[in-house]
Design a protein around this motif. Structure first.
Motif, PDB file in Angstrom:
ATOM      1  N   LEU A  34      -8.863   8.608   4.051  1.00  0.00           N
ATOM      2  CA  LEU A  34      -8.214   7.174   4.702  1.00  0.00           C
ATOM      3  C   LEU A  34      -9.284   7.485   5.360  1.00  0.00           C
ATOM      4  O   LEU A  34     -10.414   7.782   6.175  1.00  0.00           O
ATOM      5  CB  LEU A  34      -6.685   6.931   5.773  1.00  0.00           C
ATOM      6  CG  LEU A  34      -6.551   6.592   6.837  1.00  0.00           C
ATOM      7  CD1 LEU A  34      -5.811   5.291   6.313  1.00  0.00           C
ATOM      8  CD2 LEU A  34      -5.217   7.438   7.893  1.00  0.00           C
ATOM      9  N   GLY A  93      -5.421  -0.631   0.740  1.00  0.00           N
ATOM     10  CA  GLY A  93      -5.661   0.430  -0.590  1.00  0.00           C
ATOM     11  C   GLY A  93      -6.169  -0.017  -1.357  1.00  0.00           C
ATOM     12  O   GLY A  93      -6.255  -0.863  -2.260  1.00  0.00           O
ATOM     13  N   THR A 114       0.823  -1.058   0.115  1.00  0.00           N
ATOM     14  CA  THR A 114       0.164  -0.154   0.402  1.00  0.00           C
ATOM     15  C   THR A 114       1.017   1.878   0.411  1.00  0.00           C
ATOM     16  O   THR A 114       0.322   1.930  -0.736  1.00  0.00           O
ATOM     17  CB  THR A 114      -1.135   0.066   1.386  1.00  0.00           C
ATOM     18  OG1 THR A 114      -1.698  -1.111   1.214  1.00  0.00           O
ATOM     19  CG2 THR A 114      -1.812   1.050   0.913  1.00  0.00           C
ATOM     20  N   ILE A 135      -5.039  11.807   0.456  1.00  0.00           N
ATOM     21  CA  ILE A 135      -5.001   9.789   0.491  1.00  0.00           C
ATOM     22  C   ILE A 135      -6.474  10.231   1.705  1.00  0.00           C
ATOM     23  O   ILE A 135      -6.105   9.999   2.567  1.00  0.00           O
ATOM     24  CB  ILE A 135      -4.761   8.926  -0.259  1.00  0.00           C
ATOM     25  CG1 ILE A 135      -3.705   9.496  -1.080  1.00  0.00           C
ATOM     26  CG2 ILE A 135      -5.493   7.354  -0.043  1.00  0.00           C
ATOM     27  CD1 ILE A 135      -2.377   8.249  -1.658  1.00  0.00           C
ATOM     28  N   ARG A 188      -1.077   7.059   8.564  1.00  0.00           N
ATOM     29  CA  ARG A 188      -1.695   8.870   8.801  1.00  0.00           C
ATOM     30  C   ARG A 188      -1.066   9.929   7.993  1.00  0.00           C
ATOM     31  O   ARG A 188      -1.178  10.320   7.663  1.00  0.00           O
ATOM     32  CB  ARG A 188      -1.825   8.865   9.949  1.00  0.00           C
ATOM     33  CG  ARG A 188      -3.118   8.001  10.549  1.00  0.00           C
ATOM     34  CD  ARG A 188      -2.990   7.798  12.084  1.00  0.00           C
ATOM     35  NE  ARG A 188      -4.183   7.428  12.966  1.00  0.00           N
ATOM     36  CZ  ARG A 188      -4.111   7.351  13.751  1.00  0.00           C
ATOM     37  NH1 ARG A 188      -3.640   7.881  14.787  1.00  0.00           N
ATOM     38  NH2 ARG A 188      -5.434   6.925  14.343  1.00  0.00           N
ATOM     39  N   ILE A 241       1.094   4.514  -2.875  1.00  0.00           N
ATOM     40  CA  ILE A 241       1.001   5.550  -2.606  1.00  0.00           C
ATOM     41  C   ILE A 241       1.841   6.307  -3.147  1.00  0.00           C
ATOM     42  O   ILE A 241       1.294   7.192  -3.846  1.00  0.00           O
ATOM     43  CB  ILE A 241       0.572   5.997  -1.076  1.00  0.00           C
ATOM     44  CG1 ILE A 241      -0.577   5.226  -0.006  1.00  0.00           C
ATOM     45  CG2 ILE A 241       0.863   7.161  -0.699  1.00  0.00           C
ATOM     46  CD1 ILE A 241      -0.697   5.372   1.176  1.00  0.00           C
ATOM     47  N   LYS A 258       1.575   9.196   5.061  1.00  0.00           N
ATOM     48  CA  LYS A 258       1.831   9.244   4.111  1.00  0.00           C
ATOM     49  C   LYS A 258       0.104   9.524   2.955  1.00  0.00           C
ATOM     50  O   LYS A 258       0.532  10.506   2.178  1.00  0.00           O
ATOM     51  CB  LYS A 258       1.908   7.699   3.786  1.00  0.00           C
ATOM     52  CG  LYS A 258       3.323   7.271   3.534  1.00  0.00           C
ATOM     53  CD  LYS A 258       4.241   7.980   2.376  1.00  0.00           C
ATOM     54  CE  LYS A 258       5.920   7.770   2.216  1.00  0.00           C
ATOM     55  NZ  LYS A 258       6.509   8.673   1.445  1.00  0.00           N
ATOM     56  N   THR A 259      -0.792   8.831   3.481  1.00  0.00           N
ATOM     57  CA  THR A 259      -2.552   9.336   3.269  1.00  0.00           C
ATOM     58  C   THR A 259      -2.297  10.844   3.373  1.00  0.00           C
ATOM     59  O   THR A 259      -2.966  11.607   2.383  1.00  0.00           O
ATOM     60  CB  THR A 259      -3.151   8.594   3.812  1.00  0.00           C
ATOM     61  OG1 THR A 259      -3.092   9.078   5.210  1.00  0.00           O
ATOM     62  CG2 THR A 259      -2.968   7.043   3.404  1.00  0.00           C
ATOM     63  N   VAL A 292      -7.792   4.512   1.090  1.00  0.00           N
ATOM     64  CA  VAL A 292      -6.945   3.714   2.485  1.00  0.00           C
ATOM     65  C   VAL A 292      -7.825   3.574   3.451  1.00  0.00           C
ATOM     66  O   VAL A 292      -8.238   3.989   3.829  1.00  0.00           O
ATOM     67  CB  VAL A 292      -5.670   4.124   2.652  1.00  0.00           C
ATOM     68  CG1 VAL A 292      -4.380   3.357   4.062  1.00  0.00           C
ATOM     69  CG2 VAL A 292      -4.434   4.524   1.709  1.00  0.00           C
TER      70      VAL A 292
END
Length: 101
Positions: free
Chosen positions: A61, A83, A24, A59, A51, A28, A53-54, A36
């Motif tokens: 979550l 993902g 995942t 993105i 958290r 990303i 990365k998103t 996600v």
């Protein structure tokens, strides 16, 4: 099982879901992951990595489901991070999540 988890299972069977934290995170980075799912009972280090990365990649979550619920919906064992790679599934999953169904 609710409609959102049923649709997540369908997306998994359609090959539109990546299973696991490393895959995942890689998705990303490659911008192939659109949404996600993070298990609410995931470990603190996993939660922080996902958290971060998103958030930086903007993105969505969802953390509403446990490891058991995500595993059961996808037919896999011990699913903590999922993902979704398809825009159509992303849109419908977010819609169902907002409705709480």
């Amino acid at each position: 099982m609710n409609k959102e988890l049923n649709l997540l299972g369908l997306a998994t069977r359609a090959g539109k879901v990546i299973n696991g934290e490393p895959l995942t995170l890689d998705g990303i980075k490659r911008k192939s992951v659109k949404l996600v799912y993070l298990a609410s009972d995931a470990g603190n280090s996993t939660k922080k990595r996902i958290r971060d990365k998103t958030t930086t990649q903007s993105i969505p979550l969802i953390e509403d489901y446990t490891n058991h619920e995500l595993s059961q919906s996808t037919g896999s064992y011990n699913r903590v991070v999922l993902g979704v790679t398809d825009d159509g599934f992303k849109k419908k999953l977010l819609e169902l999540n907002e409705k709480g169904t």
